[in-house]
Design a protein around this motif. Structure first.
Motif, mmCIF file in Angstrom:
data_model
loop_
_atom_site.group_PDB
_atom_site.id
_atom_site.type_symbol
_atom_site.label_atom_id
_atom_site.label_comp_id
_atom_site.label_asym_id
_atom_site.label_seq_id
_atom_site.Cartn_x
_atom_site.Cartn_y
_atom_site.Cartn_z
ATOM 1 N N SER A 105 1.013 -0.871 -0.492
ATOM 2 C CA SER A 105 -0.122 0.181 0.113
ATOM 3 C C SER A 105 0.599 1.400 -0.304
ATOM 4 N N VAL A 106 1.564 1.135 0.811
ATOM 5 C CA VAL A 106 2.521 2.607 1.234
ATOM 6 C C VAL A 106 3.854 2.056 0.140
ATOM 7 N N LYS A 107 4.273 1.541 -0.725
ATOM 8 C CA LYS A 107 5.281 1.813 -1.976
ATOM 9 C C LYS A 107 5.512 2.651 -2.851
ATOM 10 N N PRO A 108 3.773 1.794 -3.529
ATOM 11 C CA PRO A 108 3.986 2.765 -4.772
ATOM 12 C C PRO A 108 3.363 4.521 -4.474
ATOM 13 N N ARG A 109 3.556 4.753 -3.017
ATOM 14 C CA ARG A 109 3.328 6.111 -3.025
ATOM 15 C C ARG A 109 4.562 6.613 -2.577
ATOM 16 N N GLU A 110 5.840 5.980 -2.335
ATOM 17 C CA GLU A 110 6.560 6.768 -2.246
ATOM 18 C C GLU A 110 7.243 7.382 -3.709
ATOM 19 N N TRP A 111 7.994 8.331 -3.400
ATOM 20 C CA TRP A 111 8.448 9.403 -5.144
ATOM 21 C C TRP A 111 9.692 8.857 -5.096
ATOM 22 N N VAL A 112 9.560 8.102 -6.369
ATOM 23 C CA VAL A 112 10.409 7.328 -6.951
ATOM 24 C C VAL A 112 11.012 8.293 -8.204
ATOM 25 N N PRO A 113 12.495 8.835 -8.311
ATOM 26 C CA PRO A 113 12.941 9.425 -9.289
ATOM 27 C C PRO A 113 12.906 8.337 -10.753
ATOM 28 N N VAL A 114 12.835 9.129 -11.818
ATOM 29 C CA VAL A 114 11.645 7.993 -13.329
ATOM 30 C C VAL A 114 13.512 8.357 -14.431
ATOM 31 N N GLY A 115 13.485 9.470 -14.187
ATOM 32 C CA GLY A 115 14.555 10.221 -15.458
ATOM 33 C C GLY A 115 14.205 11.703 -15.362
ATOM 34 N N VAL A 116 15.263 12.884 -16.037
ATOM 35 C CA VAL A 116 15.270 13.905 -16.119
ATOM 36 C C VAL A 116 14.350 15.008 -17.284
ATOM 37 N N VAL A 117 14.224 15.952 -17.311
ATOM 38 C CA VAL A 117 13.460 17.140 -18.638
ATOM 39 C C VAL A 117 14.418 17.061 -18.961
ATOM 40 N N LYS A 118 14.083 16.918 -20.855
ATOM 41 C CA LYS A 118 15.202 16.599 -21.665
ATOM 42 C C LYS A 118 14.586 18.203 -22.379
ATOM 43 N N SER A 119 13.718 18.306 -22.233
ATOM 44 C CA SER A 119 13.183 19.899 -22.606
ATOM 45 C C SER A 119 11.789 20.182 -22.073
ATOM 46 N N LEU A 120 11.382 21.639 -22.337
ATOM 47 C CA LEU A 120 9.997 22.403 -21.744
ATOM 48 C C LEU A 120 10.004 23.443 -23.119
ATOM 49 N N HIS A 121 8.134 22.919 -23.670
ATOM 50 C CA HIS A 121 7.964 23.911 -24.789
ATOM 51 C C HIS A 121 6.518 24.843 -24.186
ATOM 52 N N ILE A 122 6.502 25.835 -25.081
ATOM 53 C CA ILE A 122 5.703 26.659 -24.946
ATOM 54 C C ILE A 122 4.832 27.269 -26.327
ATOM 55 N N PHE A 123 3.734 26.517 -26.293
ATOM 56 C CA PHE A 123 2.833 27.554 -27.475
ATOM 57 C C PHE A 123 1.869 28.897 -27.491
ATOM 58 N N PRO A 124 2.335 29.317 -27.401
ATOM 59 C CA PRO A 124 1.232 30.977 -27.348
ATOM 60 C C PRO A 124 0.321 30.467 -28.101
ATOM 61 N N ILE A 125 0.570 30.597 -29.751
ATOM 62 C CA ILE A 125 -1.015 30.430 -30.499
ATOM 63 C C ILE A 125 -1.103 29.104 -30.593
ATOM 64 N N LYS A 126 -2.633 28.781 -30.205
ATOM 65 C CA LYS A 126 -2.294 27.438 -30.540
ATOM 66 C C LYS A 126 -2.244 26.584 -31.571
ATOM 67 N N SER A 127 -1.458 25.415 -31.837
ATOM 68 C CA SER A 127 -1.218 24.694 -33.065
ATOM 69 C C SER A 127 -0.593 25.621 -33.405
ATOM 70 N N CYS A 128 0.071 26.540 -33.574
ATOM 71 C CA CYS A 128 1.596 27.348 -33.707
ATOM 72 C C CYS A 128 2.726 26.682 -33.453
ATOM 73 N N LYS A 129 3.297 26.836 -34.022
ATOM 74 C CA LYS A 129 5.076 26.783 -33.858
ATOM 75 C C LYS A 129 5.575 26.652 -32.205
#
Length: 339
Positions: free
Chosen positions: A33-57
């Protein structure tokens, strides 16, 4: 007398065995019950993206703040703008006009900068847009209505000419405007296909954060003749280092101070068939066609909602605000099962 002593020993042995079994069972249950609720490191952030206009670059950034409106960095706000037909308010995206993915858009110092191929950059003063207070009521998914401020004639003409459709206007959402987009309780989500959000603003399809993983993309590419990049899926957070499809089992995500809740798989549509380099839709309908072969949701309530829309990635909403940046470790809490 000897027989009674033997019975006592048997009874005591049974009681002791029962106690040990009960204690062991409780320990196992507690662990599971408790184990799945622990915080587990799984990876790192590779890139981040913002789309100001929907569907545009996209605007690719090193860092952004996770807010209830989605990714924000300086003046940049994710999917704060959308293109709609003036008289009906019906929105248009790269699903209908694939070349929209080539429209460059950026926000800085209260100005929206828009550039379409072959034309000079056009700037829209958002302070004047807010002062004018002219609103258009947009018609979104499931015919939900939401208002946005009209961004003016110049940018309307630029984008209408570019998509070769008359009378399209660019609108800008700000908190406080009329909206019919509301939160659906968790226990009703799969029975109600109306978009669920953890806030009621912005022009995202379902949630402020779209998250996808590098490992899942690699597995998909192994099945494709023509390899693709993550830009086909337009995530806001791109993660590397975890196992393929691990995101199916994520319940919560923590990156630095930011805390997100995963509340639905990210189902995919024909927008994934738009080549972000060519600005054209794939005649072979890839990678959507391949995903449908092995990434449909299980039969049951979810299948009734999503039908033939395959899953790639996860939708997440905000729990706690915080800045995140590329290279940061990603921690998750797991659900008992996928989906």
């Amino acid at each position: 007398m000897l027989e009674i002593d033997k019975d006592k020993k048997v009874l005591i042995g049974c009681l002791a065995g029962s106690f040990l079994f009960y204690h062991t069972a409780r320990q196992i249950y507690s662990y599971m019950s408790v184990k799945p609720r622990e915080w587990v490191p799984v990876g790192v952030v590779k890139s981040l993206h913002i789309f100001p206009i929907k569907s545009c670059k996209s605007v690719d950034v090193f860092a952004f703040k996770c807010t209830k409106l989605g990714p924000v960095m300086g003046d940049l706000e994710d999917r704060a703008f959308m293109l709609v037909e003036e008289s009906t308010g019906k929105f248009i995206t790269a699903r209908q006009k694939p070349k929209l993915v080539h429209v460059e858009n950026y926000m800085t110092d209260g100005m929206l900068e828009v550039t379409v191929p072959g034309q000079p950059k056009l700037s829209v003063d958002l302070r004047k847009v807010l002062q004018n207070k002219r609103t258009i009521r947009a018609t979104l998914f499931k015919n939900l209505k939401q208002d946005g401020y009209d961004c003016g004639d110049e940018v309307a003409k630029l984008l209408s000419d570019y998509i070769e459709e008359p009378n399209y206007r660019l609108i800008f959402y700000k908190e406080g405007l009329y909206t019919e987009r509301t939160v659906i309780p968790d226990d009703q989500w799969w029975n109600n296909p109306v978009p669920k959000r953890n806030d009621d603003s912005g022009f995202t399809d379902l949630a402020p954060f779209h998250i996808a993983t590098d490992a899942s993309l690699k597995v998909l590419n192994e099945k494709l003749d023509n390899k693709i990049t993550m830009r086909y899926f337009r995530p806001s957070i791109y993660i590397e280092g975890c196992a393929a499809w691990d995101e199916d089992k994520w319940a919560e995500i923590r990156i630095g101070d930011a805390h997100l809740e995963c509340f639905a798989p990210c189902t995919r549509c024909v927008l994934t068939t738009v080549d972000p380099v060519k600005g054209e839709m794939s005649k072979e309908m890839q990678p959507l066609k391949k995903l449908r072969e092995f990434r449909l949701v299980p039969d049951g309530k979810m299948r009734k909602v999503h039908m033939e829309s395959p899953v790639f990635g996860v939708y997440a909403g905000l729990v706690n605000e915080g800045y995140i940046h590329t290279g940061q470790t990603v921690y998750v809490r797991y659900k008992p099962t996928a989906f």
